[in-house]
Design an enzyme around this catalytic site. Structure first.
Site, PDB file in Angstrom:
ATOM      1  N   SER A  58      36.568  55.032  42.780  1.00 13.00           N
ATOM      2  CA  SER A  58      35.993  53.972  43.613  1.00 13.00           C
ATOM      3  C   SER A  58      37.139  53.155  44.174  1.00 13.00           C
ATOM      4  CB  SER A  58      35.106  53.053  42.782  1.00 13.00           C
ATOM      5  OG  SER A  58      35.888  52.156  42.007  1.00 13.00           O
ATOM      6  N   ASP A  59      36.892  52.474  45.277  1.00  9.72           N
ATOM      7  CA  ASP A  59      37.833  51.449  45.695  1.00  9.72           C
ATOM      8  C   ASP A  59      37.789  50.348  44.628  1.00  9.72           C
ATOM      9  OD1 ASP A  59      39.637  49.867  47.060  1.00  9.72           O
ATOM     10  OD2 ASP A  59      38.722  50.226  49.010  1.00  9.72           O
ATOM     11  N   CYS A  60      38.757  49.429  44.672  1.00  9.12           N
ATOM     12  CA  CYS A  60      38.911  48.546  43.521  1.00  9.12           C
ATOM     13  C   CYS A  60      37.778  47.535  43.395  1.00  9.12           C
ATOM     14  CB  CYS A  60      40.272  47.902  43.560  1.00  9.12           C
ATOM     15  SG  CYS A  60      41.523  49.185  43.301  1.00  9.12           S
TER      16      CYS A  60
END
Ligand code: NAG
Ligand code: NAG
Ligand code: NAG
Ligand code: NAG
Ligand code: NAG
Length: 815
Positions: free
Chosen positions: A321-323
């Protein structure tokens, strides 16, 4: 809420989470957490898995297959230990001798410490910083892109070998540069899906240490998949999947934005770079983005992550996932009903790793509630550990491994720094050059007035987003000083240039100079992660400065623009007192030297714009409108060179040279017969364009460069009648002859950069597969090929028409 969750950190991880560092900015919300530099572990764990005392475990045995090593390891893990592995700062498992692992590292155009995986200091304090991606792209040189990535991954291995970096890099960023205001457009290979695909393949192959053959644009993995435990140099990641290209605009933010995209635009524009990145380059990772796609958060979208990325495109590695994008699913979007529902949605959709801590903290409850099961978690862990094993992270001492001999001296090596200079030189774009004002001859131009804050700039103004500390920086002023005497005056206090207080002083110095070089444009205060522009004009008083200085100048005036995104400089383009304009992107550590060498004629520029330069009026278009095609009924102009028909400041592909070039088609067929039958149904499939008739292209015909019996060569003669040589970029387009706004007005078919001698020439050949290069995508997301004439155009000048016909029209049997 999300901030608090970050602050809690994850107890199984031995380093301070970055949120502690960012905590004072609590009110600015967690957005900041994601962009500020992370604080590093108190004592970075340099030990490695499978070291002495632990190497007897079967999961350490290189003689076994990755699959059996992974299943051995999984069989030994407690549930709690498993959950600690699903996050970017994976916990140590000390009883098995496995250290913590930091998945998050960045290698966009050189290493950077935006993520905690990379740490500067100690043995390696700085790295080679290449031009920001948008400028390297302007070189249209695949070999260059590949060599940059090779250099970056060599530096990454050197950092890894001394315990300063991991081996999983969340680069490249291959989202389409859809809107000129996008703060991260600078990080991308521009607006064209074909160029982005080509860039992705060249860069990922370079990072991952795979063979890359520019001519075939096709790679061969050195060893077969099953025996490649130690062959990956580092793992690349294609991000941000998908339709992510808005930071913060008009009250919308990337965390909650719902991108409404048609199937046609997805297949034709947004997805090709990702498909190439996974299928052709075999990138080991895809990152799902913050935004939603048609209502569904991308990290929770089973269709996207499992059906498309994993099954159809065949991703072998992991999905991250993106952060904090998992937290966002519940905390910001409210798409899930609880934190554990968000975790279950993402894991069940096919996400394997959570950048952040959310999954490790809420997965246990999700398991208890039965909304996620252990086999799903094991599948994610297999993807994660399988990759760590392929990278050699379970093979004991890094120094005893295939890349173990790469030492700190490989970082900032001469050959890398030369390549950084070379990349900047190849990317620079000459936008305007009235009366061949450039190049300057050092014998004539002895004293130059240098103006603008960028000219003597700090690193920040030259490097762009996602850059670590550079080996060295050569400012434009320093570069110019090697060719002429300089008088420097900033003209503006900073890039924002709110006040005109320094303008007067700048107009005074120009009268005593033989020539004037003005540096203007943007920097990270204007465009960056989490920050889009609202204007395309130059910031503050910059325009005023340029006009006044140009007016006061006695000698020639050159405007050098530093920016990632386009700026509206029509005032300068149309001002006869500004004879030359150069676009320098963010040129990286050696950028100042490259610019000076261009101005003083050390080489002929060959870069071309990888994105349309729109005028300020484009800012009336909502940034949130994802449609590529124009819609005249609501005054929507469409996007990119393929669809936008409005005024431009400079067009996609624009770029001048010091050479004197003429181009002609030397050999192109005029008719091509396709050995397939027309599926009568496909005529209706296209709907938008019933005449000329169309062929629906079977899916397998679009893959690779297999010609399926219909490929043909297009050859061009490029002649340079000038007395200086240089490199020259040929862009081959196909043009639509209909005025139908639903069809692309032009498509980039291919590109090639060639070296030309003084008074020399070159034959440039392109192999065209009509199914791949001349098709359009219909409303059902299917590629269709229009029968009839296709106009091929080179560099907007020379045209040739080739007619596509069915073999049966020639009386042949088909199908
Ligand atoms: C492993 O993690 C535990 C729990 O966070 C920590 O107490 C310990 O110091 C770590 N061990 C090493 C060798 O990093
Ligand atoms: C685990 O969950 C996945 C995804 O929901 C499902 O496909 C699978 O059948 C489940 N497996 C078991 C053993 O329950
Ligand atoms: C350029 O910047 C440096 C460092 O900020 C400063 O010391 C120097 O005086 C500047 N040069 C000129 C010519 O203004
Ligand atoms: C195209 O050119 C290549 C290289 O010159 C050649 O090998 C190939 O046979 C040509 N293909 C066709 C269809 O003419
Ligand atoms: C492409 O880049 C490579 C690496 O810098 C260089 O050797 C080559 O000459 C470039 N090609 C052209 C045509 O400029």
């Amino acid at each position: 809420m999300v901030l608090d969750s970050w602050q809690m950190g994850f107890s199984g991880v031995s380093y301070h989470s970055m949120s502690l560092f960012c905590a004072p900015w609590k009110l600015v919300a967690f957005a900041l957490l994601l962009t500020c530099r992370s604080v590093h572990p108190r004592s970075f764990d340099q030990s490695y898995a499978c070291g002495p005392g632990y190497d007897h475990f079967p999961f350490c045995n290189r003689g076994l297959s990755v699959e059996s090593r992974v299943s051995d390891l999984l069989s030994r893990l407690l549930l709690e230990e498993k959950l600690g592995q699903l996050v970017s700062s994976a916990a140590n498992i000390s009883r098995l001798g496995i250290p913590a692992y930091y998945w998050w590292s960045e290698a966009l155009h050189g290493l950077s410490d935006n993520g905690p995986g990379v740490r500067f200091g100690d043995d390696i304090p700085a790295v080679t910083i290449f031009p920001q991606v948008i400028l390297s792209t302007a070189s249209f040189n695949r070999t260059l892109w590949n060599l940059i990535a090779q250099a970056v991954s060599t530096e990454a291995r050197a950092m890894y070998n001394v315990g300063q970096a991991g081996l999983t890099y969340w680069s490249p960023n291959i989202n389409i540069f859809r809107d000129p205001r996008w703060g991260r457009g600078q990080e991308t290979p521009g607006e064209d899906p074909f160029v982005s695909s080509e860039y992705a393949v060249a860069y990922v192959c370079g990072l991952q240490g795979q063979e890359y053959n520019e001519d075939l644009r096709h790679l061969t993995i050195l060893n077969g998949r099953s025996s490649m435990q130690n062959t990956l140099k580092v793992a690349a990641c294609c991000k941000h999947f998908t339709a992510y290209d808005l930071e913060a605009w008009g009250g919308y933010t990337r965390y909650t934005f719902d991108a409404l995209v048609t199937l046609q635009d997805l297949v034709e524009t947004y997805h090709p770079p990702f498909k190439s990145c996974i299928q052709e380059a075999q990138a080991m990772c895809v990152m799902c983005s913050y935004n939603r796609l048609n209502g569904v958060p991308t990290c929770a979208d089973n269709h996207l992550l499992s059906n498309l990325v994993r099954e159809e495109w065949g991703l072998k590695g992991y999905v991250t996932s993106d952060c904090d994008a998992v937290a966002v699913v519940y905390e910001y979007i409210g798409y899930a009903a609880s934190p554990e529902d968000a975790v279950a949605d993402c894991l069940n959709a096919g996400m394997d790793l959570n950048c952040g801590t959310y999954v490790s903290r809420h997965a246990a409850v999700a398991l208890e509630r039965g909304i996620v099961n252990v086999s799903t978690i094991d599948k994610a862990l297999s993807n994660l550990f399988g990759l760590r094993m392929q990278l050699g992270l379970f093979d004991g001492d890094p120094k005893a491994q295939p890349f173990g001999l790469i030492g700190p001296e490989a970082v900032c090596a001469d050959i890398h720094r030369q390549l950084a200079l070379e990349a900047a030189k190849q990317g620079l774009v000459l936008l305007k050059n009235e009366a061949r004002t450039l190049p300057f001859f050092a014998g004539h131009i002895k004293k130059v007035a240098v103006i603008g804050p960028h000219a003597n700039s700090s690193d920040d103004m030259l490097l762009g987003d996602y850059a670590g500390p550079p080996c060295i920086t050569i400012t434009p002023l320093e570069g110019l000083q090697t060719f002429a005497d300089t008088i420097y005056t900033p003209g503006c206090i900073d890039v924002a240039c709110v006040s005109d207080s320094l303008v007067e002083a700048a107009t005074e110095v120009v009268s005593v100079a033989d020539a004037v070089i003005i540096f203007a444009g943007l920097d990270k205060s204007e465009e960056r992660e989490d920050h889009d522009r609202t204007k395309l004009f130059l910031p503050g008083q910059q325009q005023n400065l340029i006009s006044k200085v140009a007016n006061a100048a006695v000698g020639p005036v050159v405007l050098v623009i530093l920016s990632g995104g386009p700026v509206d400089v029509v005032f300068a383009r149309d001002n006869p007192k500004v004879q030359s304009i150069v676009w320098a992107g963010y040129p990286g550590e050696a950028g100042g030297q490259a610019i000076a060498e261009l101005i003083f004629g050390e080489f002929s520029p060959g870069g071309r714009l990888p994105m349309t330069w729109y005028p300020e009026s484009f800012t009336q278009v909502p940034m949130t409108d994802m449609n590529m095609r124009p819609n005249p009924s609501r005054g929507y102009p469409g996007r990119t060179h393929r669809f936008y028909r409005g005024d431009t400041v400079f067009k996609f592909g624009h770029g001048l040279t010091y050479m004197d070039i003429s181009e002609t088609f030397s050999s192109v067929p005029t008719e091509i017969y396709l050995p397939i039958c027309m599926d009568p149904f496909s005529v209706n499939m296209l709907r938008m364009n019933p005449t000329p008739s169309t062929c629906q292209v079977p899916d397998d015909h679009f893959n690779n460069n297999v010609d399926h019996g219909a490929g043909f060569n297009v050859s061009m003669q490029v002649r340079n009648r000038g007395s200086r040589g240089g490199s020259y970029t040929v862009l081959l387009f196909s043009k639509s002859q209909t005025g139908d706004v639903r069809l692309p007005q032009q498509q980039l078919v291919d590109f090639k950069r060639v070296n030309l001698e003084p008074n020399g020439g070159a034959e440039v050949s392109f192999f065209l597969n009509p199914y791949k290069h001349l098709t359009v995508v219909n409303e059902y997301g299917k590629r269709v090929l229009n029968l009839g004439p296709h106009v091929l155009v080179v560099n907007a000048q020379v045209e040739h028409t080739v007619s596509i016909k069915l073999a049966e029209a020639k009386g042949n049997r088909c199908c």
